[in-house]
Design a protein around this motif. Structure first.
Motif, PDB file in Angstrom:
ATOM      1  N   TYR A  95      12.063   8.280  19.703  1.00  0.00           N
ATOM      2  CA  TYR A  95      12.263   9.713  19.921  1.00  0.00           C
ATOM      3  C   TYR A  95      11.822  10.494  18.683  1.00  0.00           C
ATOM      4  O   TYR A  95      12.327  10.293  17.595  1.00  0.00           O
ATOM      5  CB  TYR A  95      13.733   9.999  20.235  1.00  0.00           C
ATOM      6  N   ARG A  96      10.821  11.373  18.884  1.00  0.00           N
ATOM      7  CA  ARG A  96      10.241  12.159  17.791  1.00  0.00           C
ATOM      8  C   ARG A  96       9.862  11.226  16.625  1.00  0.00           C
ATOM      9  O   ARG A  96      10.145  11.472  15.465  1.00  0.00           O
ATOM     10  CB  ARG A  96      11.200  13.264  17.336  1.00  0.00           C
ATOM     11  N   TYR A  97       9.147  10.199  16.990  1.00  0.00           N
ATOM     12  CA  TYR A  97       8.778   9.107  16.081  1.00  0.00           C
ATOM     13  C   TYR A  97       7.430   9.404  15.422  1.00  0.00           C
ATOM     14  O   TYR A  97       6.439   9.642  16.105  1.00  0.00           O
ATOM     15  CB  TYR A  97       8.704   7.814  16.882  1.00  0.00           C
ATOM     16  N   ARG A  98       7.400   9.383  14.117  1.00  0.00           N
ATOM     17  CA  ARG A  98       6.174   9.671  13.376  1.00  0.00           C
ATOM     18  C   ARG A  98       5.300   8.429  13.325  1.00  0.00           C
ATOM     19  O   ARG A  98       5.672   7.416  12.732  1.00  0.00           O
ATOM     20  CB  ARG A  98       6.495  10.151  11.964  1.00  0.00           C
ATOM     21  N   LEU A  99       4.135   8.508  13.974  1.00  0.00           N
ATOM     22  CA  LEU A  99       3.183   7.400  13.919  1.00  0.00           C
ATOM     23  C   LEU A  99       2.463   7.328  12.580  1.00  0.00           C
ATOM     24  O   LEU A  99       1.886   6.300  12.228  1.00  0.00           O
ATOM     25  CB  LEU A  99       2.135   7.558  15.022  1.00  0.00           C
ATOM     26  N   HIS A 100       2.470   8.433  11.836  1.00  0.00           N
ATOM     27  CA  HIS A 100       1.745   8.545  10.569  1.00  0.00           C
ATOM     28  C   HIS A 100       0.235   8.393  10.780  1.00  0.00           C
ATOM     29  O   HIS A 100      -0.485   7.957   9.883  1.00  0.00           O
ATOM     30  CB  HIS A 100       2.251   7.545   9.534  1.00  0.00           C
ATOM     31  N   ASP A 101      -0.232   8.761  11.972  1.00  0.00           N
ATOM     32  CA  ASP A 101      -1.664   8.830  12.258  1.00  0.00           C
ATOM     33  C   ASP A 101      -2.123  10.279  12.125  1.00  0.00           C
ATOM     34  O   ASP A 101      -1.518  11.178  12.715  1.00  0.00           O
ATOM     35  CB  ASP A 101      -1.971   8.347  13.674  1.00  0.00           C
ATOM     36  N   LEU A 102      -3.174  10.494  11.365  1.00  0.00           N
ATOM     37  CA  LEU A 102      -3.754  11.823  11.225  1.00  0.00           C
ATOM     38  C   LEU A 102      -4.916  11.967  12.197  1.00  0.00           C
ATOM     39  O   LEU A 102      -5.792  11.093  12.264  1.00  0.00           O
ATOM     40  CB  LEU A 102      -4.240  12.053   9.799  1.00  0.00           C
ATOM     41  N   VAL A 103      -4.920  13.045  12.964  1.00  0.00           N
ATOM     42  CA  VAL A 103      -5.986  13.291  13.937  1.00  0.00           C
ATOM     43  C   VAL A 103      -6.539  14.694  13.729  1.00  0.00           C
ATOM     44  O   VAL A 103      -5.850  15.588  13.237  1.00  0.00           O
ATOM     45  CB  VAL A 103      -5.473  13.132  15.383  1.00  0.00           C
ATOM     46  N   ARG A 104      -7.792  14.870  14.121  1.00  0.00           N
ATOM     47  CA  ARG A 104      -8.418  16.179  14.050  1.00  0.00           C
ATOM     48  C   ARG A 104      -8.846  16.606  15.453  1.00  0.00           C
ATOM     49  O   ARG A 104      -9.414  15.811  16.208  1.00  0.00           O
ATOM     50  CB  ARG A 104      -9.625  16.149  13.114  1.00  0.00           C
ATOM     51  N   VAL A 105      -8.564  17.827  15.810  1.00  0.00           N
ATOM     52  CA  VAL A 105      -8.950  18.349  17.121  1.00  0.00           C
ATOM     53  C   VAL A 105     -10.449  18.653  17.090  1.00  0.00           C
ATOM     54  O   VAL A 105     -10.909  19.455  16.284  1.00  0.00           O
ATOM     55  CB  VAL A 105      -8.143  19.610  17.478  1.00  0.00           C
ATOM     56  N   ASP A 106     -11.212  17.994  17.984  1.00  0.00           N
ATOM     57  CA  ASP A 106     -12.662  18.195  17.987  1.00  0.00           C
ATOM     58  C   ASP A 106     -13.155  18.932  19.229  1.00  0.00           C
ATOM     59  O   ASP A 106     -14.366  19.044  19.446  1.00  0.00           O
ATOM     60  CB  ASP A 106     -13.392  16.858  17.846  1.00  0.00           C
ATOM     61  N   GLY A 107     -12.248  19.458  20.027  1.00  0.00           N
ATOM     62  CA  GLY A 107     -12.639  20.198  21.220  1.00  0.00           C
ATOM     63  C   GLY A 107     -11.511  20.166  22.239  1.00  0.00           C
ATOM     64  O   GLY A 107     -10.362  19.828  21.911  1.00  0.00           O
ATOM     65  N   PHE A 108     -11.839  20.511  23.472  1.00  0.00           N
ATOM     66  CA  PHE A 108     -10.831  20.557  24.533  1.00  0.00           C
ATOM     67  C   PHE A 108     -11.421  20.001  25.827  1.00  0.00           C
ATOM     68  O   PHE A 108     -12.622  20.127  26.083  1.00  0.00           O
ATOM     69  CB  PHE A 108     -10.348  21.984  24.766  1.00  0.00           C
ATOM     70  N   VAL A 109     -10.563  19.385  26.627  1.00  0.00           N
ATOM     71  CA  VAL A 109     -10.884  19.030  28.000  1.00  0.00           C
ATOM     72  C   VAL A 109      -9.994  19.904  28.869  1.00  0.00           C
ATOM     73  O   VAL A 109      -8.769  19.752  28.848  1.00  0.00           O
ATOM     74  CB  VAL A 109     -10.633  17.543  28.285  1.00  0.00           C
ATOM     75  N   SER A 110     -10.575  20.862  29.552  1.00  0.00           N
ATOM     76  CA  SER A 110      -9.828  21.936  30.200  1.00  0.00           C
ATOM     77  C   SER A 110      -9.011  22.631  29.111  1.00  0.00           C
ATOM     78  O   SER A 110      -9.585  23.123  28.150  1.00  0.00           O
ATOM     79  CB  SER A 110      -8.954  21.402  31.338  1.00  0.00           C
TER      80      SER A 110
END
Length: 531
Positions: A375-390
């Motif tokens: 629950y509300r668990y931090r994966l510690h993965d950093l991601v960058r938003v590169d666009g959208f699907v819909s």
């Protein structure tokens, strides 16, 4: 094999269409989908020990949930997991825990992740949508077997406890019927995972793959896994042809699958003599898709794989962890798996945002709530938003937030180093195929070495440029000013650097399929390995 694989693939694809349709509709309104999913998880688990402690019964909205349940890490679940291991029910989830799955991440500490039937269904919803999208985008992929890479297995633990520790194989993430259909279309049976010696494992894998000349799909984790397998094929081509012609016993392979490779097939061996083992596409001329990691420092290994197998499209995987599936290939991008788990994004300023609030070009740390009891668990993965699907963000993996190198208090993180390297080289698109920063100690001083592809055209003054970027970290800057750290050194290495790192990490005990390339390694001693 060709006909049976086609029928199994077709049945699997049709069984996945419902998941694809559900995701396609959900992508239009991610906030609504996420709120409904969170409601189901909270209501189902409000009678658990964790649910009672957090007041799940009083949660009526996403904001209520954030107020009552704090962000968490694995340390917050250790006591709960021990209660589950002792046999206590309804601790984190109303579902019974089927297994405790050891985390296959890159950190040294073992994490035991509860795996439940509801968590399996969450994985299946995303995997089903991905599989439907893949087969519908290229119908020719249906017409032959697939190779879904596995690593030699971790033996199931015999530790005392009411819940088993370990996992069957990767297909256990699928439902019963999907699992059976997948196994019917596999070029390499899952029993190969029991071959623990790496050379024997590769030999067994290739003996099955050479019997699958109609191979259409290869799915691996890190691209170097496939590159190493193909290199082994080229090096041992004569031995492989003799084993195909005369049959061979592979240590660790038992039962009916062992009998297959023990039977000789001289006609197949003669047909393989015309193939060039240095050109895998001549061995598998109908190969139509390679699925693998392509983000972060895996990008360099992907470039090497493209040179080795130039005509086959490489489709980047989504972000998948032992704990959760965060994104998936779908619609030509990698949207967040909004129909599987409740996902939150922590921005650079520490603000927690919903999926629908994410902005293109921004970097976030991923937080998940799953039906496995995190629950509300931090994966510690950093991601960058590169666009959208819909209306749903598409993301790519940047690095691990919690991979830290700390010789003397500088605390360099992988995400920070990735940004520093990109800036020093003049942008992501100018990054060399291999670039890895690692600490080194000597009698004279401690400091950092950038190991970089010798074929790369390096910007003038790259060491000074990287030094300037790293010094934006005040702890690193202070250590440099105090003389605790020497200036960055740049060392050029040969084209086999990726393979050397993978081999060394495998030697240190990481599963082949779990080895991830990184722009930062916290261990010392890489100069000796790479030079």
């Amino acid at each position: 094999m060709k006909a049976s694989a086609f029928l199994a693939n077709l049945a699997w694809e049709r069984s996945c269409r419902k998941d694809a349709g559900a995701l396609r509709r959900a992508l239009d309104d991610p906030a609504r989908e996420q709120a409904a999913l969170l409601e189901r998880i909270v209501r189902r688990n409000e009678g658990t020990a964790f649910g009672r402690a957090m007041g799940f019964a009083g949660i009526r909205s996403v904001s209520d949930y954030r107020e009552r349940v704090p962000l968490s890490s694995y340390d917050d679940y250790v006591a709960y997991v021990e209660r589950i291991r002792a046999g206590e029910q309804r601790v984190l989830t109303a579902d019974a825990v089927e297994r405790l799955v050891p985390s296959s991440g890159s950190t040294a500490a073992r994490k035991l992740i509860p795996f439940t039937p509801s968590l399996r269904r969450e994985f299946q919803r995303a995997i089903g949508a991905w599989i439907s999208d893949m087969f519908r985008g290229n119908r020719d992929l249906l017409r032959g077997p697939s190779y879904w890479a596995i690593s030699p297995a971790i033996p199931e633990s015999n530790e005392a406890g009411a819940v088993p520790v370990g996992f069957d194989d990767d297909s256990a993430y699928l439902g019963f019927w999907s699992r059976r259909l997948v196994r019917a279309s596999l070029a390499v049976p899952s029993s190969v995972r029991h071959v623990e010696n790496v050379d024997d494992f590769r030999m067994a894998t290739l003996l099955f793959l050479l019997r699958a000349r109609e191979l259409r799909v290869v799915s691996v984790w890190h691209p170097s896994f496939l590159e190493l397998l193909c290199s082994f094929m080229a090096e041992r081509w004569g031995d492989l042809l003799r084993a195909v012609a005369d049959g061979v016993r592979v240590p660790g392979l038992e039962g009916a699958d062992a009998a297959i490779v023990m039977r000789g097939d001289r006609a197949l061996a003669r047909s393989l003599e015309a193939a060039d083992p240095a050109r895998p596409e001549s061995v598998w001329p109908r190969l139509g898709c390679i699925s693998c990691w392509a983000d972060g420092q895996a990008a360099g290994a992907v470039a090497a794989l493209r040179r080795l197998i130039p005509a086959t499209p490489i489709v980047p995987k989504g972000l998948v962890a032992t704990e959760a599936i965060v994104s998936l290939p779908f619609g030509g991008a990698r949207p967040i798996a909004i129909g599987s788990h409740f996902i939150e994004m922590v921005d650079a300023g520490g603000e927690v945002r919903g999926v629908e609030e994410a902005r293109e070009g921004e970097t976030y740390s991923v937080v998940v709530t799953t039906s496995g009891g995190l629950y509300r668990y931090r994966l510690h993965d950093l991601v960058r938003v590169d666009g959208f699907v819909s209306n749903t963000p598409s993301i790519r993996f940047v690095g691990k937030e919690d991979r830290i190198s700390d010789l003397c208090g500088e605390k360099l993180s992988e995400g920070f180093v990735a940004s520093a390297l990109a800036a020093a080289f003049g942008g992501d698109e100018r990054m060399p195929e291999f670039a890895m920063l690692a600490p080194e100690r000597s009698d004279a001083a401690a400091g950092y070495v950038l190991f970089v592809d010798a074929r790369a055209s390096l910007p003038e003054g790259i060491a000074q440029r990287l030094e300037r970027e790293l010094s934006a970290n005040p702890h690193y800057d202070w250590a440099r000013k105090l003389g605790q750290l020497a200036a960055v050194e740049v060392v050029q290495v040969g084209e086999g650097a990726h393979r050397a790192v993978v081999a060394e990490l495998a030697h240190r005990g990481q599963l082949l399929g779990a080895v991830k390339a990184s722009c930062l390694r916290p261990e010392t001693g890489w100069r000796e390995v790479l030079l």
